[in-house]
Design a protein around this motif. Structure first.
Motif, short mmCIF file in Angstrom:
data_model
loop_
_atom_site.label_atom_id
_atom_site.label_comp_id
_atom_site.label_asym_id
_atom_site.label_seq_id
_atom_site.Cartn_x
_atom_site.Cartn_y
_atom_site.Cartn_z
N MET A 151 0.83 -1.19 0.00
CA MET A 151 0.00 0.00 0.00
C MET A 151 0.87 1.25 0.00
SD MET A 151 -2.99 -1.48 0.35
CE MET A 151 -4.16 -0.33 1.04
N GLN A 152 0.50 2.20 -0.81
CA GLN A 152 1.20 3.48 -0.82
C GLN A 152 0.19 4.62 -0.69
OE1 GLN A 152 4.13 2.37 -4.40
NE2 GLN A 152 4.75 4.25 -3.37
N TYR A 184 6.83 7.68 -7.65
CA TYR A 184 7.68 6.98 -6.68
C TYR A 184 7.00 5.67 -6.30
CZ TYR A 184 10.31 11.30 -6.37
OH TYR A 184 11.08 12.40 -6.68
N PHE A 185 7.71 4.58 -6.54
CA PHE A 185 7.16 3.26 -6.27
C PHE A 185 7.90 2.62 -5.10
CE2 PHE A 185 4.24 2.72 -9.70
CZ PHE A 185 4.73 3.51 -10.73
N TYR A 236 11.75 3.18 -5.48
CA TYR A 236 12.20 3.47 -6.83
C TYR A 236 11.57 4.78 -7.29
CZ TYR A 236 13.42 -1.53 -7.15
OH TYR A 236 13.95 -2.78 -6.94
N ARG A 237 12.24 5.44 -8.22
CA ARG A 237 11.68 6.64 -8.83
C ARG A 237 11.57 6.40 -10.34
NH1 ARG A 237 14.39 12.48 -7.86
NH2 ARG A 237 16.25 11.41 -8.64
N GLN A 238 10.48 6.86 -10.93
CA GLN A 238 10.28 6.72 -12.36
C GLN A 238 9.92 8.08 -12.93
OE1 GLN A 238 7.07 4.09 -13.77
NE2 GLN A 238 8.50 3.30 -15.29
N LEU A 239 10.85 8.62 -13.72
CA LEU A 239 10.60 9.88 -14.40
C LEU A 239 9.88 9.60 -15.70
CD1 LEU A 239 14.11 11.40 -13.70
CD2 LEU A 239 11.95 12.30 -12.83
N GLY A 271 2.19 3.17 -6.41
CA GLY A 271 2.96 4.38 -6.65
C GLY A 271 2.32 5.64 -6.10
N THR A 272 3.16 6.63 -5.87
CA THR A 272 2.71 7.99 -5.52
C THR A 272 3.22 8.91 -6.60
OG1 THR A 272 2.72 7.66 -3.11
CG2 THR A 272 2.96 9.92 -3.92
#
Lengths: 116, 110
Positions: free
Chosen positions: A5-6, A90-91, A35-38, A110-111
């Protein structure tokens, strides 16, 4: 058994404010990864934590970013004094054991952080 | 440097055909490779893991191969359907963390 959960799912901040992202791992999981996803980029590892310990923070920017995984409660990714370049998804992921021994990791939804 | 690369950013395949996605790695030998599916606005979902001593792994319409000589993994979806349209991510071990490729956006055309 609930998944990872996020919250929040979406977060809007103005430049200079703080962002706090929360992650509750799957029940029984003590390993958490951020993790970050751009946009148009792949997932980039940021930090790996076990309960109360940071194991690997090699992907974390040296300034303004911090992460914790307390004994009780969710893992928190904190970004201080946000800038527009921090806008990303952001995962969080969790696993029951170390990934070096091919344990599966499960991702949260993710957020999505938007910095105005 | 140790890299994992997915050569195609996007791939269009006619419905019913086999979709084949490629993942290459350089300068290291991963103990295993993983494949994930990611839909827009969602987190990645684990699909398959293949170890370095395995040549092939199957799950329903999915097949993954691991060629340590070519340093390559191929991901196949047979009898593709529009619902298979998504981004597919290849990932390798990096100590206690997973390193992802940029992904391939697969479009299955009806």
């Amino acid at each position: 058994n609930a998944g990872v959960m996020q919250n929040p799912r979406h977060l809007v901040r103005r430049r200079g404010q703080e962002a706090r992202l929360r992650c509750s791992p799957m029940k029984g999981h003590s390993h958490v990864y951020w993790y970050r996803q751009l946009p148009e980029e792949g997932l980039k590892f940021m930090v790996y934590l076990q309960k109360e310990n940071i194991i690997d923070e090699s992907g974390m920017p040296k300034e303004r970013f911090s992460a914790e995984f307390p004994k009780e409660g969710p893992s928190i990714l904190r970004i201080q004094q946000v800038v527009r370049g921090d806008s990303a998804a952001y995962f969080c992921a969790s696993s029951s054991g170390t990934l070096a021994v091919d344990n599966e990791q499960f991702f949260g939804p993710g957020t999505r952080l938007t910095v105005l | 440097s140790q890299k994992i690369e997915q050569n195609s950013e996007a791939l269009n395949i006619q419905e019913g055909k086999t979709a084949t996605l490629t993942c290459n790695y350089t300068n290291y030998s991963p103990a295993y490779l993983q494949w994930y599916r990611q839909d827009p606005g969602r987190g990645p979902v684990f699909l398959l893991l293949i170890r370095e001593n395995e040549k092939e792994k199957r799950k329903e319409r999915l097949k993954v191969t691991f060629d340590t000589t070519l340093k390559q993994s191929l991901f196949h979806i047979t009898a593709s359907q529009p619902a298979d349209s998504a981004t597919y991510l290849c990932a390798r071990t990096g100590g206690d963390k997973i390193i992802f490729g940029k992904g391939t956006r697969l479009h299955i055309l009806p």
